[in-house]
Design an enzyme around this catalytic site. Structure first.
Site, PDB file in Angstrom:
ATOM      1  N   ASN A 154     -45.052 -22.793 -10.833  1.00 18.98           N
ATOM      2  CA  ASN A 154     -44.916 -24.217 -10.515  1.00 18.98           C
ATOM      3  C   ASN A 154     -44.370 -24.978 -11.724  1.00 18.98           C
ATOM      4  O   ASN A 154     -44.850 -24.806 -12.839  1.00 18.98           O
ATOM      5  CB  ASN A 154     -46.297 -24.756 -10.122  1.00 18.98           C
ATOM      6  CG  ASN A 154     -46.246 -26.175  -9.587  1.00 18.98           C
ATOM      7  OD1 ASN A 154     -45.818 -27.094 -10.292  1.00 18.98           O
ATOM      8  ND2 ASN A 154     -46.702 -26.384  -8.367  1.00 18.98           N
TER       9      ASN A 154
ATOM     10  N   HIS B 126     -42.428 -25.529  -6.571  1.00 21.78           N
ATOM     11  CA  HIS B 126     -43.704 -24.837  -6.463  1.00 21.78           C
ATOM     12  C   HIS B 126     -43.485 -23.402  -6.967  1.00 21.78           C
ATOM     13  O   HIS B 126     -42.339 -22.968  -7.164  1.00 21.78           O
ATOM     14  CB  HIS B 126     -44.152 -24.830  -5.011  1.00 21.78           C
ATOM     15  CG  HIS B 126     -44.873 -26.078  -4.574  1.00 21.78           C
ATOM     16  ND1 HIS B 126     -45.513 -26.185  -3.368  1.00 21.78           N
ATOM     17  CD2 HIS B 126     -45.057 -27.260  -5.207  1.00 21.78           C
ATOM     18  CE1 HIS B 126     -46.069 -27.392  -3.258  1.00 21.78           C
ATOM     19  NE2 HIS B 126     -45.805 -28.065  -4.360  1.00 21.78           N
TER      20      HIS B 126
ATOM     21  N   GLU C 289     -43.722 -20.479  -5.517  1.00 17.84           N
ATOM     22  CA  GLU C 289     -42.925 -19.636  -4.619  1.00 17.84           C
ATOM     23  C   GLU C 289     -41.461 -20.076  -4.638  1.00 17.84           C
ATOM     24  O   GLU C 289     -40.545 -19.238  -4.603  1.00 17.84           O
ATOM     25  CB  GLU C 289     -43.464 -19.711  -3.192  1.00 17.84           C
ATOM     26  CG  GLU C 289     -44.922 -19.268  -3.034  1.00 17.84           C
ATOM     27  CD  GLU C 289     -45.913 -20.421  -3.223  1.00 17.84           C
ATOM     28  OE1 GLU C 289     -45.663 -21.337  -4.035  1.00 17.84           O
ATOM     29  OE2 GLU C 289     -46.949 -20.409  -2.525  1.00 17.84           O
TER      30      GLU C 289
ATOM     31  N   SER D  24     -52.496 -19.620  -1.559  1.00 16.90           N
ATOM     32  CA  SER D  24     -52.032 -19.750  -0.178  1.00 16.90           C
ATOM     33  C   SER D  24     -50.853 -20.727  -0.100  1.00 16.90           C
ATOM     34  O   SER D  24     -50.956 -21.857  -0.582  1.00 16.90           O
ATOM     35  CB  SER D  24     -53.206 -20.249   0.669  1.00 16.90           C
ATOM     36  OG  SER D  24     -52.871 -20.301   2.033  1.00 16.90           O
TER      37      SER D  24
ATOM     38  N   CYS E  31     -48.134 -23.506   0.746  1.00 20.87           N
ATOM     39  CA  CYS E  31     -48.058 -24.791   1.460  1.00 20.87           C
ATOM     40  C   CYS E  31     -46.962 -24.733   2.523  1.00 20.87           C
ATOM     41  O   CYS E  31     -46.246 -23.740   2.651  1.00 20.87           O
ATOM     42  CB  CYS E  31     -47.761 -25.915   0.464  1.00 20.87           C
ATOM     43  SG  CYS E  31     -46.005 -26.038   0.014  1.00 20.87           S
TER      44      CYS E  31
ATOM     45  N   CYS F 183     -43.310 -24.015   1.063  1.00 22.79           N
ATOM     46  CA  CYS F 183     -43.092 -22.630   0.647  1.00 22.79           C
ATOM     47  C   CYS F 183     -43.160 -21.689   1.851  1.00 22.79           C
ATOM     48  O   CYS F 183     -42.409 -20.718   1.937  1.00 22.79           O
ATOM     49  CB  CYS F 183     -44.109 -22.243  -0.422  1.00 22.79           C
ATOM     50  SG  CYS F 183     -43.959 -23.278  -1.909  1.00 22.79           S
TER      51      CYS F 183
ATOM     52  N   ASP G 254     -49.250 -32.698  -6.110  1.00 18.88           N
ATOM     53  CA  ASP G 254     -48.512 -31.470  -5.796  1.00 18.88           C
ATOM     54  C   ASP G 254     -48.601 -31.091  -4.328  1.00 18.88           C
ATOM     55  O   ASP G 254     -47.697 -30.447  -3.791  1.00 18.88           O
ATOM     56  CB  ASP G 254     -49.036 -30.313  -6.663  1.00 18.88           C
ATOM     57  CG  ASP G 254     -48.019 -29.188  -6.782  1.00 18.88           C
ATOM     58  OD1 ASP G 254     -46.862 -29.479  -7.142  1.00 18.88           O
ATOM     59  OD2 ASP G 254     -48.367 -28.028  -6.503  1.00 18.88           O
TER      60      ASP G 254
END
Lengths: 147, 147
Positions: free
Chosen positions: B39, B50, B52, B77, B79, B82, B142
């Site tokens: 991130n 982010h 990912e 996990s 969002c 992503c 975020d």
């Protein structure tokens, strides 16, 4: 033509003129543009800078309160990545130029309470139709499709 | 511990050490890392990088065939943004470090045929639990939440 959609179209044309994929987007907060951009896959070798993502990035770090009062304009129906960003940040309203050449995740957006309006603008349709005809491989890459 | 998840955790720790949000990700194609990142909201003032997304960007432009044979590892996990990118590019398998501190869009991913495995790794949980306790405003920003 909505003046903000015209700015999104201008962004798309700028993208095309610089060798890229003609999709543009604008984020408007209370009647003022806070972010704008176009697809930068070619220009920056980017896998994530779709038009809408460029507009989010250009808007910079914003608090949830700002997104909650914003409208996102995009020349093309937003894909799953861009729709996910819209949902993440709680943008309540999206104005789409067209969804004839590509059908994005409008149902997903609506299921999360986003108001989606599709203008079916002829400029937007023609721009993408010509681009997909001329650069099918590049277009497939941008939407994660095999040739 | 899966060696690739350890690389994602190393990315997250690097992000934390540089003043950022401790979430890391790795994209692995046929057993080889093709993209990694963390991130970069703080470090680059970015609304879209982010963990990912950084890994996708670091992997660069890839054909659909490569994504179709790749696994994405992420310490947290994913969002909606992503997850949308994972669906766009047709990543078939996602390994998640934990979903205790944040529950992302795992159901959406599974509904699109993505195989999601959650490790519930203690290192990942502790890293995010400490971060959210220490920086709640940054964390809310975020994930698009109001304070």
């Amino acid at each position: 033509m909505d003046a903000f959609m015209q700015v999104a179209i201008d962004e798309a044309r700028e993208g095309l003129a610089s060798g890229g994929i003609p999709i543009g987007s604008v984020i408007v907060h209370r009647g003022r543009i806070i972010g704008r951009g176009h697809n930068l896959r070619v220009q920056k070798g980017s896998a994530i800078l779709h038009g809408e993502m460029s507009a989010f990035e250009n808007a910079g770090r914003q608090p949830a309160e700002v997104y909650a009062e914003s409208v996102l304009y995009t020349t093309l129906s937003p894909c799953s990545m861009c729709s996910g960003a819209i949902v993440l940040y709680g943008i309540p309203r999206v104005i789409v130029g067209e969804n004839v050449t590509f059908q994005g995740e409008e149902d997903f957006l609506r299921s999360r309470g986003v108001e989606v309006t599709v203008l079916q603008d002829e400029q937007c349709v023609a721009m993408m139709r010509d681009f997909i005809r001329d650069q099918p491989q590049l277009w497939n890459e941008d939407i994660g499709e095999q040739d």
